[in-house]
Design a protein around this motif. Structure first.
Motif, PDB file in Angstrom:
ATOM      1  N   ASN A 146       1.961   9.126  -6.050  1.00  0.00           N
ATOM      2  CA  ASN A 146       2.384  10.447  -5.940  1.00  0.00           C
ATOM      3  C   ASN A 146       3.522  10.876  -6.703  1.00  0.00           C
ATOM      4  OD1 ASN A 146       0.859  11.066  -3.655  1.00  0.00           O
ATOM      5  ND2 ASN A 146       2.523  10.072  -2.152  1.00  0.00           N
ATOM      6  N   GLY A 147       4.215  10.067  -7.261  1.00  0.00           N
ATOM      7  CA  GLY A 147       5.433  10.416  -8.296  1.00  0.00           C
ATOM      8  C   GLY A 147       6.240  11.378  -7.707  1.00  0.00           C
ATOM      9  N   GLY A 148       7.089  11.953  -8.595  1.00  0.00           N
ATOM     10  CA  GLY A 148       8.306  12.786  -8.439  1.00  0.00           C
ATOM     11  C   GLY A 148       9.317  11.732  -7.879  1.00  0.00           C
ATOM     12  N   VAL A 149      10.448  12.509  -7.574  1.00  0.00           N
ATOM     13  CA  VAL A 149      11.608  11.945  -7.146  1.00  0.00           C
ATOM     14  C   VAL A 149      11.281  10.250  -5.995  1.00  0.00           C
ATOM     15  CG1 VAL A 149      13.706  12.047  -6.038  1.00  0.00           C
ATOM     16  CG2 VAL A 149      12.973  13.645  -7.220  1.00  0.00           C
ATOM     17  N   ARG A 189       0.538  -0.814   0.264  1.00  0.00           N
ATOM     18  CA  ARG A 189       0.286  -0.089   0.077  1.00  0.00           C
ATOM     19  C   ARG A 189       1.142   1.660   0.036  1.00  0.00           C
ATOM     20  NH1 ARG A 189      -1.927   3.711   3.018  1.00  0.00           N
ATOM     21  NH2 ARG A 189      -0.922   2.494   4.951  1.00  0.00           N
ATOM     22  N   LEU A 190       2.207   1.053   1.203  1.00  0.00           N
ATOM     23  CA  LEU A 190       2.429   2.887   1.079  1.00  0.00           C
ATOM     24  C   LEU A 190       3.824   2.574  -0.670  1.00  0.00           C
ATOM     25  CD1 LEU A 190       4.142   1.981   4.350  1.00  0.00           C
ATOM     26  CD2 LEU A 190       2.671   4.134   3.730  1.00  0.00           C
ATOM     27  N   ARG A 191       3.461   1.313  -1.129  1.00  0.00           N
ATOM     28  CA  ARG A 191       4.648   1.325  -2.423  1.00  0.00           C
ATOM     29  C   ARG A 191       3.564   1.743  -3.691  1.00  0.00           C
ATOM     30  NH1 ARG A 191       5.424  -3.582  -4.663  1.00  0.00           N
ATOM     31  NH2 ARG A 191       5.757  -3.760  -2.279  1.00  0.00           N
ATOM     32  N   VAL A 192       2.560   1.710  -3.567  1.00  0.00           N
ATOM     33  CA  VAL A 192       1.713   2.542  -4.090  1.00  0.00           C
ATOM     34  C   VAL A 192       1.509   3.861  -3.968  1.00  0.00           C
ATOM     35  CG1 VAL A 192      -0.762   1.533  -5.120  1.00  0.00           C
ATOM     36  CG2 VAL A 192       0.644  -0.027  -4.713  1.00  0.00           C
ATOM     37  N   GLU A 193       1.263   4.680  -2.862  1.00  0.00           N
ATOM     38  CA  GLU A 193       1.133   5.352  -2.893  1.00  0.00           C
ATOM     39  C   GLU A 193       1.834   6.243  -3.252  1.00  0.00           C
ATOM     40  OE1 GLU A 193      -0.303   6.411   1.769  1.00  0.00           O
ATOM     41  OE2 GLU A 193      -1.781   5.114   1.593  1.00  0.00           O
ATOM     42  N   GLU A 228      11.097   4.803  -5.850  1.00  0.00           N
ATOM     43  CA  GLU A 228      10.076   3.601  -5.252  1.00  0.00           C
ATOM     44  C   GLU A 228      10.540   2.844  -6.320  1.00  0.00           C
ATOM     45  OE1 GLU A 228       8.683   1.215  -2.561  1.00  0.00           O
ATOM     46  OE2 GLU A 228       9.821   3.123  -2.406  1.00  0.00           O
ATOM     47  N   ARG A 229       9.326   3.273  -7.948  1.00  0.00           N
ATOM     48  CA  ARG A 229       9.774   2.164  -8.741  1.00  0.00           C
ATOM     49  C   ARG A 229      11.004   1.306  -9.264  1.00  0.00           C
ATOM     50  NH1 ARG A 229       7.541   5.595 -12.092  1.00  0.00           N
ATOM     51  NH2 ARG A 229       9.579   6.088 -13.057  1.00  0.00           N
ATOM     52  N   LEU A 230      12.153   1.795  -9.412  1.00  0.00           N
ATOM     53  CA  LEU A 230      13.299   1.786  -9.399  1.00  0.00           C
ATOM     54  C   LEU A 230      14.290   0.391  -8.416  1.00  0.00           C
ATOM     55  CD1 LEU A 230      15.424   4.270 -10.307  1.00  0.00           C
ATOM     56  CD2 LEU A 230      14.958   2.872 -11.968  1.00  0.00           C
ATOM     57  N   ARG A 231      13.195   0.341  -6.690  1.00  0.00           N
ATOM     58  CA  ARG A 231      13.647  -0.248  -5.859  1.00  0.00           C
ATOM     59  C   ARG A 231      12.695  -1.382  -6.207  1.00  0.00           C
ATOM     60  NH1 ARG A 231      12.217   2.614  -1.262  1.00  0.00           N
ATOM     61  NH2 ARG A 231      14.316   3.682  -1.609  1.00  0.00           N
ATOM     62  N   GLY A 232      11.235  -1.491  -6.742  1.00  0.00           N
ATOM     63  CA  GLY A 232      10.164  -2.130  -6.768  1.00  0.00           C
ATOM     64  C   GLY A 232      11.118  -3.620  -7.718  1.00  0.00           C
ATOM     65  N   GLY A 233      11.204  -2.518  -9.211  1.00  0.00           N
ATOM     66  CA  GLY A 233      11.878  -3.761 -10.045  1.00  0.00           C
ATOM     67  C   GLY A 233      13.386  -4.170  -9.802  1.00  0.00           C
TER      68      GLY A 233
END
Length: 106
Positions: A41-44, A33-37, A49-54
């Motif tokens: 929110n976007g931004g840096v 849930r925190l990752r999706v939020e 977070e997207r890179l970390r998840g990848g």
């Protein structure tokens, strides 16, 4: 005075640990849930977070897991075939080349 301590050994120290309940599914859902939020929110922070998840999932994602499991199954199958072949070869060699050895044992 030291001779009195010969018969009285110190007791082990007691440790009173009371475990708490931990729900891994709930914790995983909260992290998701925190990752999706953060992604929404976007931004840096969203990019990080997207890179970390990848990196966490791996380069191939779920396809890489299927590929690995297929390779493990194939490897196990090859190992079984090799073991069976070795057992058959040993049995044939034993029957052909060591008949006298069998008489010695029997």
């Amino acid at each position: 005075m030291a001779f009195l301590r010969l018969f009285k050994t110190p007791k082990n120290q007691q440790f009173a640990y009371k475990p708490r309940y931990w729900d891994p599914k709930k914790e995983e859902a909260e992290e998701r849930r925190l990752r999706v939020e953060a992604l929404q929110n976007g931004g840096v922070d969203g990019i990080k977070e997207r890179l970390r998840g990848g990196f966490r999932r791996g380069a191939g994602g779920e396809a890489a897991g299927r590929y690995r499991s297929q390779r493990v199954k194939k490897s196990n199958y090859s190992l079984i075939i090799i073991l069976i072949t070795l057992i058959v070869v040993c049995y044939v060699a034993y029957k052909l080349y060591f008949p006298d050895f069998e008489q010695l044992l029997g």
